[in-house]
Design a protein around this motif. Structure first.
Motif, PDB file in Angstrom:
ATOM      1  N   SER A  16      16.058  68.275  45.470  1.00 21.55           N
ATOM      2  CA  SER A  16      15.153  69.623  45.412  1.00 21.55           C
ATOM      3  C   SER A  16      14.715  69.849  46.900  1.00 21.55           C
ATOM      4  N   LEU A  17      14.396  71.114  47.225  1.00 23.07           N
ATOM      5  CA  LEU A  17      13.913  71.442  48.670  1.00 23.07           C
ATOM      6  C   LEU A  17      12.606  72.368  48.218  1.00 23.07           C
ATOM      7  N   ARG A  18      11.684  72.205  49.095  1.00 23.95           N
ATOM      8  CA  ARG A  18      10.615  72.867  48.908  1.00 23.95           C
ATOM      9  C   ARG A  18      10.694  74.527  49.345  1.00 23.95           C
ATOM     10  N   GLU A  19      10.099  75.203  48.796  1.00 29.88           N
ATOM     11  CA  GLU A  19      10.340  76.505  48.994  1.00 29.88           C
ATOM     12  C   GLU A  19       9.988  76.859  50.456  1.00 29.88           C
ATOM     13  N   THR A  64      15.046  73.394  57.026  1.00 34.34           N
ATOM     14  CA  THR A  64      15.658  72.159  56.337  1.00 34.34           C
ATOM     15  C   THR A  64      16.731  72.051  57.369  1.00 34.34           C
ATOM     16  N   ALA A 122      14.803  77.083  53.189  1.00 36.24           N
ATOM     17  CA  ALA A 122      15.015  76.944  51.905  1.00 36.24           C
ATOM     18  C   ALA A 122      14.487  78.326  50.994  1.00 36.24           C
ATOM     19  N   LYS A 139      13.513  81.015  47.964  1.00 35.21           N
ATOM     20  CA  LYS A 139      12.145  81.105  46.750  1.00 35.21           C
ATOM     21  C   LYS A 139      12.454  79.935  45.766  1.00 35.21           C
ATOM     22  N   GLN A 140      11.299  79.801  45.310  1.00 37.31           N
ATOM     23  CA  GLN A 140      11.078  78.899  43.983  1.00 37.31           C
ATOM     24  C   GLN A 140      12.231  79.443  42.965  1.00 37.31           C
ATOM     25  N   SER A 198      15.092  75.027  44.870  1.00 37.12           N
ATOM     26  CA  SER A 198      13.980  75.266  45.397  1.00 37.12           C
ATOM     27  C   SER A 198      12.705  75.063  44.445  1.00 37.12           C
TER      28      SER A 198
END
Length: 461
Positions: free
Chosen positions: A211-214, A218, A273, A275-276, A298
């Motif tokens: 997972s990556l935070r929006e 990174t 990153a 968008k969600q 994300s």
């Protein structure tokens, strides 16, 4: 793209965030201002689930797949208390680090082999920040092939903070569909590009999802720890920028289209990153066709909008004196001779030559002559020529090359590296200051090429 460097606000919080990274485990460590970074590490037999649902007998640092990630800081002392729990000798080579010869991990050339049950203490202070890795230099086809590979991350002296950081170790394993070992080395393939593994992994997992935070800035630290395969890397789902090659930051980051990473090589990428709900794919390109390595999804975060991507300071690589440099030719070619048979009837395969010499092997009573003897403090330009149809990533221990020219084209912006990739009939001019005294291994990092002749050493005196 704004690559202005961001300032550190809270060092303690930054270090804590590093040790919370999800993608790799960390070795036992403690940190103090007086003693520096101290680790305890072992090499031992273990089992791991590499193919889903099956257990495989492996060799692991601390018995783990993936190996523990060692983190330290540029200019600060590091101590690794290493115990060999294998049934055979081993060592650790710190790939890409410019450290004293006594710590380089080549048996007989720089240290005695570490016997079963013995402990050896590695001590050094890394002058460079970046993405590096560690592995044995004993029985390399087996020990690396079965899992003794790990990352060592040297943080910048003044930390450069990304909101997300992931280290990705790329490796194909010689396993069947039930997780059982196949041949690690087949001579007819050793005389070509090497024996490829069939089960691809990132950090010991097949096509993992992270997972990556929006909106997060990174950093992806990608290392090829494979024995054989070259990975042409591409990113889908985000614009990625090349910020470092083989542990060394580059002066001007550029957008990634595709970048080849051969065994031993690394690549640092910076991206935002998405968008969600959107995904970023790290891909292995075979011609025009992408194959998945891993995926990042994300997720919602507190980061409302993307910040500027941080810039990386250049490493303190010695300045070249090109006006007074000496040039040396190194030609890498196929021997094409019938391999001799040893007394026990087994074939002693020799396929590859460096300047018409195949590596003779060595022991404590017999060290071959160096390929070259260099004067301490002098600048040298190595003219590297691959006269074969196969890739050769040429690695020099203890020093950092500045690549001036590739395939006959002079580079507008030379870059630093410890491993120069020569493609089919490829060439390069790579310069460096011979400022580190000792006998330094110099070889192709396709492990089977190294083991069947394409290895030697240079001596700096």
């Amino acid at each position: 793209m704004d690559f202005r460097r961001r300032k550190l606000l809270q060092v303690g919080a930054a270090i804590s965030s590093y040790f919370a990274l999800p993608t790799l485990s960390l070795a036992n460590t403690r940190k103090s201002n007086k003693e520096g970074w101290i680790y305890e590490l072992t090499a031992e037999e273990a089992t791991a689930e590499i193919v889903d649902g099956f257990q495989t007998d492996v060799l692991g640092f601390d018995g783990q797949i993936p190996a523990p990630t060692l983190r330290c800081r540029q200019g600060e002392p590091v101590t690794i208390i290493f115990t060999n729990k294998l049934k055979e000798p081993t060592t650790i080579h710190w790939h890409g680090l410019r450290i004293p010869i006594e710590m380089d991990g080549v048996p007989f050339l720089s240290q005695p082999p570490i016997m079963p049950g013995e402990t050896f203490v590695y001590r050094f202070t890394p002058p460079d920040a970046g993405t590096f890795w560690y592995h044995p230099h004993v029985n390399s086809v087996v020990q690396l092939g079965k899992g003794l590979v790990g990352a060592i991350i040297v943080e910048e002296a003044e930390p450069v903070l990304f909101e997300e950081e992931h280290t990705l170790l790329l490796k194909h394993w010689h396993l069947d569909q039930q997780g059982q070992w196949k041949q690690l080395m087949i001579p007819r393939y050793s005389a070509r590009m090497g024996t490829p593994g069939e089960w691809g992994t990132v950090n010991g997992e097949h096509e993992p999802v992270y997972s990556l935070r929006e909106n997060a800035t990174t950093r992806l630290r990608i290392a090829n720890v494979d024995n054989t395969l070259t990975y042409p890397i591409a990113i889908k789902g985000a614009e990625a920028w090349v910020v470092a090659i083989d542990g060394n930051p580059i002066k001007t980051p550029y957008p990634l289209e595709q970048h080849k990473i051969s065994p031993g090589m690394r690549l640092d990428l910076a991206l935002h990153a998405p968008k969600q709900g959107e995904k970023v794919y790290v891909q292995y390109m075979k011609g025009r066709f992408p194959f998945p390595l891993c995926t990042f999804e994300s997720v919602a975060s507190e980061i409302s909008s993307p910040a500027s991507l941080p810039a990386l300071p250049l490493n303190p690589v010695p300045d070249l004196d090109l006006k007074n440099a000496s040039e040396m030719d190194f030609v890498f070619e196929w021997e094409g001779a019938i391999s001799p048979t040893k007394k026990d009837g087994k074939v002693d395969s020799k396929f590859w030559l460096m300047n018409k010499r195949a590596w003779e092997g060595m022991n404590k009573n017999s060290i071959p002559a160096p390929l070259a003897t260099l004067e301490l403090g002098k600048t040298y330009i190595f003219d590297l020529k691959n006269v074969t149809q196969y890739h050769h990533p040429i690695h020099l221990h203890g020093h950092t090359f500045t690549v001036l020219e590739l395939d006959g084209i002079k580079l507008d912006e030379p870059f630093h590296t410890d491993t120069v990739l020569l493609g089919k009939n490829g060439s390069a001019k790579a310069a460096f200051v011979a400022d580190n005294p000792g006998k330094w291994m110099y070889h192709c990092h396709v492990i089977e090429h190294m083991k069947t002749g394409l290895m030697g050493y240079i001596e700096v005196v």
